[in-house]
Scaffold this motif. Structure first.
Motif, PDB file in Angstrom:
ATOM      1  N   TYR A  13      -2.983  -2.620  -4.688  1.00 29.46           N
ATOM      2  CA  TYR A  13      -2.213  -2.000  -3.186  1.00 29.46           C
ATOM      3  C   TYR A  13      -1.421  -3.159  -2.765  1.00 29.46           C
ATOM      4  O   TYR A  13      -1.695  -4.366  -2.888  1.00 29.46           O
ATOM      5  CB  TYR A  13      -3.428  -1.687  -2.712  1.00 29.46           C
ATOM      6  N   LYS A  14      -0.722  -2.510  -1.757  1.00 27.79           N
ATOM      7  CA  LYS A  14       0.320  -3.344  -1.004  1.00 27.79           C
ATOM      8  C   LYS A  14      -0.484  -4.182  -0.131  1.00 27.79           C
ATOM      9  O   LYS A  14      -0.218  -5.389   0.031  1.00 27.79           O
ATOM     10  CB  LYS A  14       1.250  -2.543  -0.097  1.00 27.79           C
ATOM     11  N   SER A  15      -1.589  -3.641   0.399  1.00 29.23           N
ATOM     12  CA  SER A  15      -2.422  -4.486   1.417  1.00 29.23           C
ATOM     13  C   SER A  15      -2.967  -5.653   0.600  1.00 29.23           C
ATOM     14  O   SER A  15      -3.051  -6.900   1.185  1.00 29.23           O
ATOM     15  CB  SER A  15      -3.419  -3.485   2.038  1.00 29.23           C
ATOM     16  N   THR A  39       6.437  -5.559  -3.255  1.00 33.25           N
ATOM     17  CA  THR A  39       5.656  -4.213  -3.505  1.00 33.25           C
ATOM     18  C   THR A  39       6.472  -3.097  -3.305  1.00 33.25           C
ATOM     19  O   THR A  39       5.846  -1.846  -2.944  1.00 33.25           O
ATOM     20  CB  THR A  39       4.681  -4.488  -2.066  1.00 33.25           C
ATOM     21  N   THR A  60       2.503  -5.385  -6.938  1.00 35.89           N
ATOM     22  CA  THR A  60       1.840  -4.166  -7.414  1.00 35.89           C
ATOM     23  C   THR A  60       1.841  -3.873  -8.676  1.00 35.89           C
ATOM     24  O   THR A  60       3.139  -4.262  -9.298  1.00 35.89           O
ATOM     25  CB  THR A  60       2.174  -3.041  -6.715  1.00 35.89           C
ATOM     26  N   ARG A  94      -3.117   6.561 -11.972  1.00 38.03           N
ATOM     27  CA  ARG A  94      -2.339   5.037 -11.980  1.00 38.03           C
ATOM     28  C   ARG A  94      -2.282   4.538 -13.226  1.00 38.03           C
ATOM     29  O   ARG A  94      -1.962   3.362 -13.508  1.00 38.03           O
ATOM     30  CB  ARG A  94      -2.447   4.268 -10.799  1.00 38.03           C
ATOM     31  N   SER A 263      -6.289   5.003   7.513  1.00 32.86           N
ATOM     32  CA  SER A 263      -4.686   4.989   7.478  1.00 32.86           C
ATOM     33  C   SER A 263      -3.867   5.467   8.581  1.00 32.86           C
ATOM     34  O   SER A 263      -2.699   5.393   8.718  1.00 32.86           O
ATOM     35  CB  SER A 263      -4.412   5.850   6.278  1.00 32.86           C
ATOM     36  N   THR A 292     -10.217   2.713   2.602  1.00 36.96           N
ATOM     37  CA  THR A 292      -9.114   1.680   2.511  1.00 36.96           C
ATOM     38  C   THR A 292      -9.898   0.484   2.549  1.00 36.96           C
ATOM     39  O   THR A 292      -9.134  -0.664   2.136  1.00 36.96           O
ATOM     40  CB  THR A 292      -8.488   2.032   3.778  1.00 36.96           C
ATOM     41  N   ALA A 295     -11.136  -1.386  -0.782  1.00 36.12           N
ATOM     42  CA  ALA A 295     -10.311  -1.780  -1.912  1.00 36.12           C
ATOM     43  C   ALA A 295      -9.874  -3.064  -1.942  1.00 36.12           C
ATOM     44  O   ALA A 295      -8.943  -3.720  -1.876  1.00 36.12           O
ATOM     45  CB  ALA A 295      -8.824  -0.874  -1.701  1.00 36.12           C
ATOM     46  N   SER A 576       2.215   8.197   4.540  1.00 35.45           N
ATOM     47  CA  SER A 576       1.872   8.496   3.110  1.00 35.45           C
ATOM     48  C   SER A 576       3.050   9.411   2.560  1.00 35.45           C
ATOM     49  O   SER A 576       3.482   9.132   1.322  1.00 35.45           O
ATOM     50  CB  SER A 576       0.576   9.352   2.955  1.00 35.45           C
TER      51      SER A 576
END
Length: 696
Positions: A13-15, A39, A60, A94, A263, A292, A295, A576
Motif C-alpha cells: 500500500y501507498k500508506s 508509489t 509498491t 494483486r 477512506s 484500512t 494494513a 478510489s
C-alpha cells in the motif's frame, strides 16, 4: 550496503510506503543515507532510482514490477530485496503482480544477477513449498514479542478467552450493563458498555467495523455515550478548506474524545488521527476504523474489538484467518504496549464457540498461487514481455516457472501437457490480433503487444480497449475522452460506485454524460455493460471525475452524486475512482500511442492531466504544485480562487493573501523553506522572494 549495493523494500500500500519512507528518512537521512520512494504519485523519485542515486528505496509492488520490466539494470545495483506481506501472492486481484515480480527475480539469477531476497509475513499458514520455489531458507516462529490474548464475547457479557496455552471463560461485563439501545438488539448494546469499561481502566481501544458508514456511526454514538474530554488540539489542526461530510462528522466525534479512520477522510486527516492516537499523552483513547488501519499502519492499542466477521458489499465473504490476525495484531505493539487483547463479538453462545474455533484456534490458510486458468492469457503475455523472445514451443515453460506452475506440476504430473494446449491456442490468438509476431523460429511481442503486457490491465481488458480505440478518429483523441473510455474496462467496473438500485434517480447520468462528453462517447460506454445499472455507473464515474478535475468542492460532489445516506458518494469513493483511473489511464495511453492515435498530444499535456487526476485541480492551478511543501487540495483551491495560481504570485503574496488562507504558522514555514532555498540555490521566481524580509 558496505559494498555499495542498494536495498529495495516492496510493500502493498501507498500508506505503508509513505510511513516506512518517513521512518527511514528520519533515522538514516541524518547520517547520509539516501532514502527514496515510488508509489505512482507526483512525489516519486524514479529518476534517482534509475540512476542508482539511493541507498534505500520503498516501492509498491506494482511500481517495482513495472520499473524492473522496462529497466532490468535496476536489479544490477540491488544487494537486497525485501518483500513485505508475502501472503499477497494468494490475493485474487494483486497476487499476479507479486508472483510475476518474484518470478522475474528468480529469472534474473539465471543471468547472474542475484540480489538477496527476504519475504516477510505474519499471517502465513503452511508454506506450501513457497520456500522451495524461491530456493530460500525458511525461518518461522510463533513467539510474539508482545503477548496477545484473544477471545469471543457474547451478549451476556461472558468471554471465552485464550492467553497463550491458558483458556478460560469469565464474566467480562456485568450483564446488567448490556441494555437494548435501539428498537432491535444490535452490536451497539455491547460495544458501548465494553468500550466504557476498557477506557475506564485506562486503555486505548480500536473498534473495527466493516463499512465506512458503520464506523462513522459507531464513533458518533460512542462520543455521545462516553463523554470523554474534547480533543480540541486535534480539531484545531484539521484542514479547514474543502471540508467534506466526513470531516464535519469527525469534528463532532472529536468533541466527545472519539475519532474514526476511514477512506472518506483526507490523507492529512487520517495522518493527524493516527498521530494523536499513537501519542500516549494524546486525547484520543477510542478509534473506530475500517480495515484500512489493519494494513500494517502503526496504530497500537491495548484492546482491539472486531464487531463484524465479514466484508460489507456485494461479495459478503467472511474474513480469512489471516485478515482477522492482522486486525487482532493491532493490539499490544512492541515499544508501545506490554500486552494486547483482541475481542470478537458474538450474538449467541453457539456463535461464540464457532468464532472461537475458526479465528482464535484457527491457523492462517496455506500459501497458494493466485494463478487461474481463466487468466492464462494475461500471465503468458506478461511473462513474454520479461524474456523478450522465446521459441514458440517453449512459451508455456514460462508459466511453468511461476509459483502457480510449480505447484500445479507437483500436484498433477499431467498438468503441463494439458495446459500447454491452452497456451498454444493463445499464441495463435496473439498472432491473429497482431500483438505478437514470428521472427525466425521465435515468437516476440509487437510494440502494441508490449504496451498491453506492460500495463496492469487484464489481457481481455486490453483487447476491449483496442477495439474501442479503433472506433476513435485520431483527430478526436483527447486525454479526457480516454479517461471516460477507461470507465468501460472491467477493472473500472470492479471499483465500488455507490448506486441506488431502485427507482430512476440514477437514470440521469447517461444523458448528462452525453451532454458533457458527446453522444458518441457516451454510447461507447454501453460496450460490455451487464445491464442498464452498469452503464449508468460508468457514466456516473466519468462525471464525478470531470467535477474532480475542475476543482469542484468535495461537498458539492458529494451532494450532487449521492441519492441518499445509504448510497452516499464520499471522498473515499472519489479518490478510489480517480486513483484507479489514473493507474490505468497511463496504460491506456501507451496502448493508444502504439496504435498511433496520440500524435496531437505532447508529454506535458499527458503529465498535466495525470497530475490533475491525482490532486483534483484545474489546469490553471497546477503551477502551485511546484511549491517546496505540499498542500491539501482545499488549500490549493482556496489559493487559486483568491488569484494565487503561480509560484510568483504565491511568493509575492506570502505575507498577505497566502498567510490569510494557510495561516500564519504555515506561511512562516514557507518563509523558512524559501530562505534555505535561496541560500542553497536559486528558487524559481527568486526575485519575488528577495522582496520579502526573510530572516531565520
Amino acid at each position: 550496503m558496505v559494498d555499495g549495493r542498494k536495498t529495495a523494500f516492496l510493500l502493498p500500500y501507498k500508506s505503508l510506503v509513505n510511513e516506512k519512507y518517513d521512518q527511514f528518512k528520519r533515522i538514516y537521512g541524518g547520517v547520509g543515507q539516501r532514502v527514496i520512494r515510488a508509489t505512482g504519485d507526483t512525489h516519486d523519485e524514479i529518476s534517482l532510482l534509475l540512476k542508482g542515486k539511493y541507498d534505500f528505496a520503498f516501492l509498491t509492488y506494482e511500481m517495482f514490477l513495472g520499473l524492473v520490466v522496462n529497466n532490468q539494470s535496476i536489479l544490477h545495483s540491488l544487494g537486497l530485496v525485501v518483500l513485505d506481506e508475502a501472503q499477497f501472492i494468494s490475493d485474487p486481484n494483486r497476487g499476479i503482480t507479486v508472483e510475476l515480480l518474484l518470478t522475474n527475480l528468480l529469472a534474473s539469477k539465471e543471468k547472474g544477477v542475484c540480489p538477496q531476497l527476504i519475504t516477510l509475513s505474519a499471517v502465513i499458514g503452511d508454506l506450501n513449498n513457497f520456500n522451495k520455489w524461491l530456493d530460500c531458507e525458511s525461518l518461522e516462529t510463533d513467539r510474539r514479542p508482545v503477548p496477545l490474548s484473544e477471545g469471543v464475547l457474547d451478549r451476556s457479557g461472558r468471554i471465552r478467552i485464550k492467553d497463550g496455552a491458558l483458556e478460560d471463560t469469565l464474566q467480562l461485563i456485568p450483564s446488567r450493563n448490556i441494555t437494548q439501545r435501539r428498537p432491535k438488539p444490535s452490536s451497539q448494546d455491547v460495544i458501548v458498555p465494553l468500550v466504557k469499561q476498557l477506557v475506564g481502566d485506562g486503555e486505548k481501544v480500536i473498534v473495527f467495523r466493516n463499512s465506512r458508514g458503520s464506523a462513522q456511526g459507531c464513533a458518533k454514538y460512542l462520543a455521545t455515550e462516553l463523554r470523554l474530554p474534547s480533543a480540541d488540539l486535534l480539531k484545531g489542526a484539521l484542514p479547514s478548506h474543502d471540508v467534506t461530510s466526513a470531516s464535519s462528522a469527525l469534528r463532532d466525534s472529536l468533541s466527545g474524545g472519539v475519532a474514526f479512520h476511514t477512506s472518506n477522510l483526507s490523507a492529512a486527516e487520517r495522518e493527524l488521527v493516527e498521530r494523536e492516537f499513537r501519542d500516549s499523552n494524546g486525547n484520543i483513547h477510542v478509534l473506530v476504523a475500517t480495515t484500512t488501519v489493519a494494513a500494517g499502519i502503526n496504530t497500537p492499542a491495548d484492546t482491539v474489538i472486531i464487531v463484524e466477521h465479514e466484508f460489507y458489499g456485494a461479495e459478503k465473504r467472511y474474513f480469512t484467518i489471516g485478515e482477522y490476525k492482522n486486525m487482532a495484531g493491532r493490539a499490544g505493539r512492541l515499544g508501545y504496549k506490554p500486552h494486547g487483547k483482541a475481542i470478537l463479538l458474538a450474538d449467541t453462545p453457539i456463535q461464540q464457540n464457532q468464532l472461537f474455533a475458526r479465528y482464535v484456534d484457527g491457523s492462517p490458510d496455506p500459501l497458494r498461487s493466485s494463478f487461474s486458468s481463466k487468466h492464462i492469457e494475461t500471465w503468458l503475455l506478461r511473462l513474454l514481455s520479461h524474456v523478450g523472445h522465446v521459441q514458440r514451443a517453449d512459451v508455456f515453460r514460462l508459466l511453468a516457472n511461476t509459483f502457480g506452475g510449480y505447484l500445479a506440476n507437483r500436484e498433477d504430473p499431467n498438468w503441463f501437457s494439458h495446459a500447454q494446449v491452452e497456451a498454444e491456442k493463445f499464441v495463435g490468438e496473439m498472432l491473429r490480433l497482431e500483438i505478437a509476431e514470428i521472427n525466425g523460429d521465435e515468437i516476440q511481442l509487437t510494440i502494441l503487444g508490449r504496451a498491453c503486457a506492460n500495463s496492469l490491465l487484464d489481457f481481455r481488458s486490453s483487447i476491449r480497449l483496442i477495439e474501442v480505440l479503433q472506433q476513435l478518429p485520431p483527430d478526436q483523441f483527447t486525454m479526457e475522452r480516454l479517461m471516460v473510455l477507461v470507465q468501460l474496462l472491467p477493472e473500472s467496473d470492479n471499483v465500488y460506485t455507490p448506486m441506488l438500485r431502485k427507482g430512476q434517480w440514477e437514470a440521469r447520468w447517461p444523458q448528462m454524460a452525453a451532454s458533457m462528453f458527446g453522444q458518441e462517447t457516451a454510447l461507447i460506454l454501453q460496450k460490455g455493460a451487464r445491464d442498464t445499472a452498469h452503464f449508468r455507473a460508468r457514466c456516473k464515474r466519468a462525471l464525478i471525475l470531470h467535477d474532480w478535475l475542475e476543482g469542484v468542492s468535495i461537498g458539492s460532489i458529494e451532494s450532487k452524486f449521492s441519492a441518499n445516506a445509504y448510497s452516499q458518494v464520499g471522498l473515499g469513493d472519489i479518490r478510489s475512482i480517480a486513483n484507479l483511473t489514473r493507474l490505468h489511464l497511463m496504460s491506456a495511453f501507451q496502448i493508444a500511442n502504439a496504435m498511433l492515435l496520440v500524435n496531437n498530444l505532447d508529454n506535458d499535456e499527458v503529465e498535466h492531466f495525470l497530475k490533475r487526476l491525482e490532486f483534483g485541480l484545474p489546469e490553471s492551478a497546477l503551477g502551485l504544485l511546484g511549491l517546496p511543501k505540499s498542500l491539501s487540495r482545499g488549500e490549493y483551491l482556496a489559493l487559486h480562487a483568491s488569484g494565487v495560481s503561480k509560484l510568483g504570485e504565491f511568493w509575492s503574496k506570502l505575507t498577505s493573501v497566502v498567510s490569510d488562507i494557510l495561516g500564519r504558522n504555515k506561511a512562516d514555514e514557507f518563509k523558512e523553506l524559501a530562505t534555505e532555498e535561496i541560500r542553497v540555490n536559486s528558487l524559481e521566481n527568486a526575485d519575488h522572494l528577495q522582496q520579502l524580509n526573510l530572516e531565520r
